[in-house]
Design a protein around this motif. Structure first.
Motif, PDB file in Angstrom:
ATOM      1  N   ASN A 287       0.811  -1.222   0.000  1.00 17.54           N
ATOM      2  CA  ASN A 287       0.000   0.000   0.000  1.00 17.54           C
ATOM      3  C   ASN A 287       0.845   1.273   0.000  1.00 17.54           C
ATOM      4  O   ASN A 287       0.655   2.189   0.794  1.00 17.54           O
ATOM      5  N   GLY A 288       1.812   1.310  -0.907  1.00 18.30           N
ATOM      6  CA  GLY A 288       2.632   2.504  -1.100  1.00 18.30           C
ATOM      7  C   GLY A 288       3.993   2.447  -0.449  1.00 18.30           C
ATOM      8  O   GLY A 288       4.881   3.252  -0.769  1.00 18.30           O
ATOM      9  N   ARG A 289       4.217   1.508   0.447  1.00 22.72           N
ATOM     10  CA  ARG A 289       5.454   1.486   1.212  1.00 22.72           C
ATOM     11  C   ARG A 289       6.697   1.273   0.355  1.00 22.72           C
ATOM     12  O   ARG A 289       7.743   1.869   0.625  1.00 22.72           O
ATOM     13  N   SER A 290       6.604   0.438  -0.656  1.00 23.81           N
ATOM     14  CA  SER A 290       7.772   0.207  -1.514  1.00 23.81           C
ATOM     15  C   SER A 290       8.139   1.460  -2.296  1.00 23.81           C
ATOM     16  O   SER A 290       9.309   1.664  -2.652  1.00 23.81           O
ATOM     17  N   ASP A 291       7.162   2.327  -2.556  1.00 23.42           N
ATOM     18  CA  ASP A 291       7.456   3.612  -3.202  1.00 23.42           C
ATOM     19  C   ASP A 291       8.091   4.577  -2.202  1.00 23.42           C
ATOM     20  O   ASP A 291       9.000   5.339  -2.549  1.00 23.42           O
ATOM     21  N   TRP A 292       7.613   4.545  -0.973  1.00 24.53           N
ATOM     22  CA  TRP A 292       8.140   5.460   0.045  1.00 24.53           C
ATOM     23  C   TRP A 292       9.604   5.167   0.356  1.00 24.53           C
ATOM     24  O   TRP A 292      10.366   6.083   0.657  1.00 24.53           O
ATOM     25  N   VAL A 293       9.971   3.898   0.293  1.00 22.15           N
ATOM     26  CA  VAL A 293      11.369   3.524   0.541  1.00 22.15           C
ATOM     27  C   VAL A 293      12.303   4.250  -0.424  1.00 22.15           C
ATOM     28  O   VAL A 293      13.443   4.574  -0.091  1.00 22.15           O
ATOM     29  N   ALA A 294      11.801   4.529  -1.615  1.00 22.27           N
ATOM     30  CA  ALA A 294      12.630   5.158  -2.649  1.00 22.27           C
ATOM     31  C   ALA A 294      12.705   6.673  -2.518  1.00 22.27           C
ATOM     32  O   ALA A 294      13.423   7.318  -3.288  1.00 22.27           O
ATOM     33  N   ASP A 295      11.992   7.257  -1.548  1.00 21.76           N
ATOM     34  CA  ASP A 295      12.014   8.707  -1.370  1.00 21.76           C
ATOM     35  C   ASP A 295      13.231   9.075  -0.523  1.00 21.76           C
ATOM     36  O   ASP A 295      13.280   8.774   0.673  1.00 21.76           O
ATOM     37  N   PRO A 296      14.225   9.738  -1.090  1.00 17.71           N
ATOM     38  CA  PRO A 296      15.470  10.004  -0.357  1.00 17.71           C
ATOM     39  C   PRO A 296      15.303  10.917   0.853  1.00 17.71           C
ATOM     40  O   PRO A 296      16.089  10.849   1.792  1.00 17.71           O
ATOM     41  N   ASP A 297      14.281  11.786   0.842  1.00 17.50           N
ATOM     42  CA  ASP A 297      14.078  12.714   1.945  1.00 17.50           C
ATOM     43  C   ASP A 297      13.182  12.173   3.051  1.00 17.50           C
ATOM     44  O   ASP A 297      13.259  12.647   4.191  1.00 17.50           O
ATOM     45  N   HIS A 298      12.323  11.189   2.723  1.00 17.28           N
ATOM     46  CA  HIS A 298      11.278  10.827   3.679  1.00 17.28           C
ATOM     47  C   HIS A 298      11.174   9.338   3.974  1.00 17.28           C
ATOM     48  O   HIS A 298      10.264   8.932   4.700  1.00 17.28           O
ATOM     49  N   TRP A 299      12.079   8.517   3.459  1.00 16.39           N
ATOM     50  CA  TRP A 299      11.934   7.077   3.647  1.00 16.39           C
ATOM     51  C   TRP A 299      12.069   6.649   5.107  1.00 16.39           C
ATOM     52  O   TRP A 299      11.511   5.625   5.524  1.00 16.39           O
ATOM     53  N   GLU A 300      12.765   7.449   5.917  1.00 16.16           N
ATOM     54  CA  GLU A 300      12.962   7.037   7.312  1.00 16.16           C
ATOM     55  C   GLU A 300      11.675   7.087   8.129  1.00 16.16           C
ATOM     56  O   GLU A 300      11.633   6.583   9.253  1.00 16.16           O
ATOM     57  N   THR A 301      10.611   7.666   7.580  1.00 17.73           N
ATOM     58  CA  THR A 301       9.315   7.606   8.255  1.00 17.73           C
ATOM     59  C   THR A 301       8.893   6.159   8.468  1.00 17.73           C
ATOM     60  O   THR A 301       8.174   5.838   9.412  1.00 17.73           O
ATOM     61  N   LEU A 302       9.362   5.263   7.592  1.00 17.48           N
ATOM     62  CA  LEU A 302       9.022   3.842   7.706  1.00 17.48           C
ATOM     63  C   LEU A 302       9.672   3.170   8.908  1.00 17.48           C
ATOM     64  O   LEU A 302       9.362   2.027   9.216  1.00 17.48           O
ATOM     65  N   LYS A 303      10.539   3.868   9.610  1.00 22.02           N
ATOM     66  CA  LYS A 303      11.122   3.331  10.836  1.00 22.02           C
ATOM     67  C   LYS A 303      10.119   3.338  11.992  1.00 22.02           C
ATOM     68  O   LYS A 303      10.336   2.691  13.012  1.00 22.02           O
ATOM     69  N   CYS A 304       9.038   4.074  11.843  1.00 23.05           N
ATOM     70  CA  CYS A 304       8.070   4.281  12.926  1.00 23.05           C
ATOM     71  C   CYS A 304       7.561   2.962  13.499  1.00 23.05           C
ATOM     72  O   CYS A 304       7.191   2.046  12.756  1.00 23.05           O
ATOM     73  N   ILE A 305       7.539   2.864  14.843  1.00 20.28           N
ATOM     74  CA  ILE A 305       7.004   1.671  15.512  1.00 20.28           C
ATOM     75  C   ILE A 305       5.629   1.957  16.128  1.00 20.28           C
ATOM     76  O   ILE A 305       5.130   1.153  16.934  1.00 20.28           O
ATOM     77  N   ARG A 306       5.014   3.085  15.781  1.00 19.15           N
ATOM     78  CA  ARG A 306       3.654   3.432  16.192  1.00 19.15           C
ATOM     79  C   ARG A 306       3.491   3.481  17.716  1.00 19.15           C
ATOM     80  O   ARG A 306       2.511   2.973  18.257  1.00 19.15           O
ATOM     81  N   CYS A 307       4.437   4.136  18.387  1.00 17.23           N
ATOM     82  CA  CYS A 307       4.338   4.273  19.845  1.00 17.23           C
ATOM     83  C   CYS A 307       3.494   5.469  20.248  1.00 17.23           C
ATOM     84  O   CYS A 307       2.956   5.518  21.354  1.00 17.23           O
ATOM     85  N   GLY A 308       3.390   6.459  19.373  1.00 14.77           N
ATOM     86  CA  GLY A 308       2.584   7.648  19.667  1.00 14.77           C
ATOM     87  C   GLY A 308       3.287   8.712  20.481  1.00 14.77           C
ATOM     88  O   GLY A 308       2.681   9.732  20.825  1.00 14.77           O
ATOM     89  N   SER A 309       4.568   8.525  20.801  1.00 14.16           N
ATOM     90  CA  SER A 309       5.253   9.495  21.662  1.00 14.16           C
ATOM     91  C   SER A 309       5.370  10.871  21.007  1.00 14.16           C
ATOM     92  O   SER A 309       5.375  11.897  21.691  1.00 14.16           O
ATOM     93  N   CYS A 310       5.463  10.917  19.677  1.00 13.64           N
ATOM     94  CA  CYS A 310       5.565  12.210  18.994  1.00 13.64           C
ATOM     95  C   CYS A 310       4.284  13.018  19.170  1.00 13.64           C
ATOM     96  O   CYS A 310       4.322  14.257  19.248  1.00 13.64           O
ATOM     97  N   MET A 311       3.134  12.343  19.246  1.00 15.45           N
ATOM     98  CA  MET A 311       1.864  13.039  19.467  1.00 15.45           C
ATOM     99  C   MET A 311       1.773  13.544  20.899  1.00 15.45           C
ATOM    100  O   MET A 311       1.305  14.656  21.158  1.00 15.45           O
ATOM    101  N   ASN A 312       2.215  12.702  21.844  1.00 13.80           N
ATOM    102  CA  ASN A 312       2.098  13.062  23.257  1.00 13.80           C
ATOM    103  C   ASN A 312       2.888  14.321  23.590  1.00 13.80           C
ATOM    104  O   ASN A 312       2.518  15.070  24.488  1.00 13.80           O
ATOM    105  N   THR A 313       3.988  14.553  22.886  1.00 13.78           N
ATOM    106  CA  THR A 313       4.830  15.716  23.184  1.00 13.78           C
ATOM    107  C   THR A 313       4.524  16.923  22.312  1.00 13.78           C
ATOM    108  O   THR A 313       4.848  18.040  22.681  1.00 13.78           O
ATOM    109  N   CYS A 314       3.871  16.712  21.190  1.00 18.79           N
ATOM    110  CA  CYS A 314       3.657  17.782  20.207  1.00 18.79           C
ATOM    111  C   CYS A 314       2.757  18.889  20.767  1.00 18.79           C
ATOM    112  O   CYS A 314       1.594  18.637  21.119  1.00 18.79           O
ATOM    113  N   PRO A 315       3.234  20.121  20.852  1.00 16.97           N
ATOM    114  CA  PRO A 315       2.407  21.211  21.395  1.00 16.97           C
ATOM    115  C   PRO A 315       1.208  21.532  20.518  1.00 16.97           C
ATOM    116  O   PRO A 315       0.204  22.050  21.019  1.00 16.97           O
TER     117      PRO A 315
END
Length: 455
Positions: A287-315
Motif C-alpha cells: 500500500n505505497g510502502r515500496s514507493d516510500w522507501v525510494a524517497d530520499p528525503d522521507h523514507w525514514e518515516t518507515l522506521k516508525c514503531i507506532r508508539c505515539g510518543s511524537c503526538m504526546n509531546t507535540c504542542p
C-alpha cells in the motif's frame, strides 16, 4: 489548503476546558515517558540501536521480507502479499468467505484503519467487532481514532457512559469507569465466543523465525486468536525486523516511549495455528510502502514503531486534537505519512508544526520528523497547495530583508503603526490579529540603540 488544520483547530479550541484537559492529559503521558527514559542509563544507546536496526532493515526490506515469508510458510502459515488497500481487503474477504465466516473479532490494527477494511467487510455482509476497548468505544460511536495508541482519549467517562447506555443497555446514569469497563468486558466476551474468525495486527514480524509479535495491555489479541477457529494477521511491510535480538531492543522501548510503562501487559507471540484450529493466514501489505522507501528525503518515516510518543509531546497536537488533521494518523508522524500518501489532500497538515523538534527528540527510533515537515513545506508551491497569503508575505519580506536601506527605513517609521486605531489594525485583513493583540513598536530600533551605546 494550508488553513485546513487551523480552521479545525479553531473549532477544537472553542471548548477551552476540554482543550486544557486534552493538553494536560498528553503532557502527563510525556512526563511518564521521560521518567521511564531517565530510569535507564542506556536509553539513548537503545535509541541509537533501534534506529540503526530499523534503518538497516528498511533499506534491505526485500531480503528480510523474503526471509520472513519463507520461515512463516515453514511454520505452516499461509502468506499473502497485498499491493494496495483494495487487494488487502479482497484477500481478507476471500479468506473469510472460504471459511464461511459471518463475524470477525479484531484486535487493534492501524493498518486496517489505513485500508478502511471494516466498512469494506461490513458492506460485504461480515460483522466486524473491535475488541480493544478504545477502538470498541469509537466503533460504537461511529468515529475514527483520535490517537494511534489511545484511540478514544478524546472522550470522557460521561461520554462513554451515555454511549454504553444507548448501545449496551448499561444502567442509566452509572458512569463509573470500573463499571463501564466491566460491562464492556461482558459484552466483548460474548463476541469472542460467537466469532468465526479473529484478526490481529502486528507490532513486529521476526524474519529469522517467521513469528508475529503483538503487544497489548488488555489481552484482547490473545482472546481474538484463542477463541475463534481462524486467525488472520494484517502486517505492513515495514513491521518486519531481523531477529529476536532486535525485538529485545524494541520491546524495551515501545511501551516506555508510548505510555510511560516499563512494558505492555501482554506480549504475544504467534508462530502457527493452535492445535485443532484452521491454518494461520498472514497478509503482508505494501500500500505505497515500496514507493516510500525510494524517497530520499522521507523514507525514514518507515522506521516508525507506532508508539505515539511524537503526538504526546507535540504542542500542536495536544492543543488541537486528532480530528484537526486530515489524515487518519494525526500528529507529527501523521503529517509525514499523510504527505507520503497524498500530497495535495494532506498539505494542510504541514502548517500544524512549530518546528520545535520535540517529536524527534523523543522518538525511540530517532526519525527526523520535524526536519521532514520542514522539507515538505519547501515543496508546497510545487504541489500547488502553498498558501497565497503566505506567498505574498514572503515576497514582501524578501524586499524588506533584501535591502539594508529599505529595512532601516522600515524600522525608523515602524512606530507610526502604534498610532493606527486598534479597530483598523486588529481586523480580518491582518491575519496576525487572529488570537493576538498587535505589538507596540519601540521608539528606537535595537540597531539605533546599539549605535548610541545604550545596549
Amino acid at each position: 489548503m494550508s488553513t485546513q488544520h487551523s480552521k479545525a483547530a479553531k473549532k477544537f479550541l472553542e471548548d477551552q476546558k476540554y482543550a486544557h484537559w486534552h493538553d494536560a492529559t498528553f503532557w502527563a503521558v510525556r512526563t511518564k515517558r521521560d521518567n521511564m527514559a531517565m530510569g535507564l542509563d542506556e536509553w539513548e544507546r537503545l535509541r541509537e540501536k533501534a534506529s540503526a536496526i530499523k534503518r538497516h532493515t528498511v533499506s534491505h526490506l526485500d531480503e528480510y521480507l523474503e526471509k520472513f515469508s519463507a520461515n512463516a510458510e515453514k511454520n505452516g502459515c499461509i502468506v499473502h502479499w497485498a499491493r494496495d488497500a483494495k487487494e488487502f481487503n479482497e484477500i481478507v474477504l476471500g479468506i473469510l468467505r472460504d471459511h464461511n465466516v459471518k463475524k470477525i473479532v479484531k484486535s487493534k490494527s492501524m493498518l486496517t484503519e489505513e485500508c478502511e477494511m471494516n466498512p469494506y467487510l461490513e458492506k460485504n455482509g461480515i460483522e466486524v467487532v473491535e475488541t480493544d476497548l478504545g477502538e470498541r468505544i469509537i466503533q460504537l460511536k461511529g468515529q475514527k481514532p483520535s490517537h494511534i495508541v489511545m484511540p478514544a482519549i478524546h472522550l470522557n467517562h460521561d461520554d462513554v457512559g451515555e454511549l454504553f447506555e444507548e448501545k449496551l443497555g448499561t444502567e442509566p446514569g452509572n458512569h463509573d469507569p470500573t463499571y463501564l469497563t466491566y460491562m464492556a468486558r461482558l459484552s466483548l466476551r460474548n463476541e469472542f465466543l460467537t466469532a468465526d474468525a479473529g484478526m490481529t495486527g502486528a507490532n513486529f514480524g521476526i524474519a529469522e523465525t517467521g513469528d508475529i509479535v503483538v503487544c497489548t495491555n488488555e489481552g484482547n489479541a490473545d482472546m481474538s486468536t484463542s477463541c475463534p477457529n481462524l486467525h488472520i494477521v494484517a502486517i505492513g511491510l515495514e513491521k518486519v525486523i531481523p531477529n529476536y535480538d532486535s525485538l529485545a531492543v524494541f520491546q524495551r522501548m515501545l511501551c516506555r516511549a508510548g505510555t510511560g510503562q516499563p512494558t505492555t501487559t501482554f506480549t504475544s507471540h504467534f508462530r502457527k495455528e493452535r492445535a485443532g484450529a484452521q491454518k494461520m493466514h498472514i497478509v503482508l501489505v505494501d500500500n505505497g510502502r515500496s514507493d516510500w522507501v525510494a524517497d530520499p528525503d522521507h523514507w525514514e518515516t518507515l522506521k516508525c514503531i507506532r508508539c505515539g510518543s511524537c503526538m504526546n509531546t507535540c504542542p500542536v497536537y495536544r492543543r488541537s486534537g486528532g480530528y484537526s488533521y486530515s489524515y487518519f494518523i494525526p500528529g507529527p508522524v501523521g503529517i509525514n505519512l499523510g504527505m507520503l500518501r497524498d500530497k495535495k489532500a494532506h498539505s494542510g497538515n504541514v502548517s500544524a508544526c512549530t518546528l520545535c523538534l520535540s517529536c524527534q527528540t523523543v522518538c525511540p527510533v530517532k526519525i527526523d520528523l520535524g526536519d521532514q515537515v520542514y522539507k515538505w513545506r519547501q515543496k508546497l508551491d510545487d504541489y500547488g497547495t502553498a498558501n497565497k497569503e503566505k506567498k505574498l508575505m514572503c515576497k514582501g519580506m524578501k524586499v524588506l530583508f533584501g535591502s539594508s536601506s529599505v529595512y532601516n527605513s522600515a524600522m525608523k517609521f515602524a512606530p507610526l503603526a502604534n498610532w493606527v486605531p486598534s479597530v483598523l489594525m486588529e481586523c480580518g485583513l491582518n491575519p496576525w490579529a487572529e488570537g493576538h493583540k498587535m505589538m507596540k513598536f519601540p521608539r528606537y530600533s535595537f540597531q539605533e540603540l546599539w549605535k548610541k551605546g545604550k545596549v
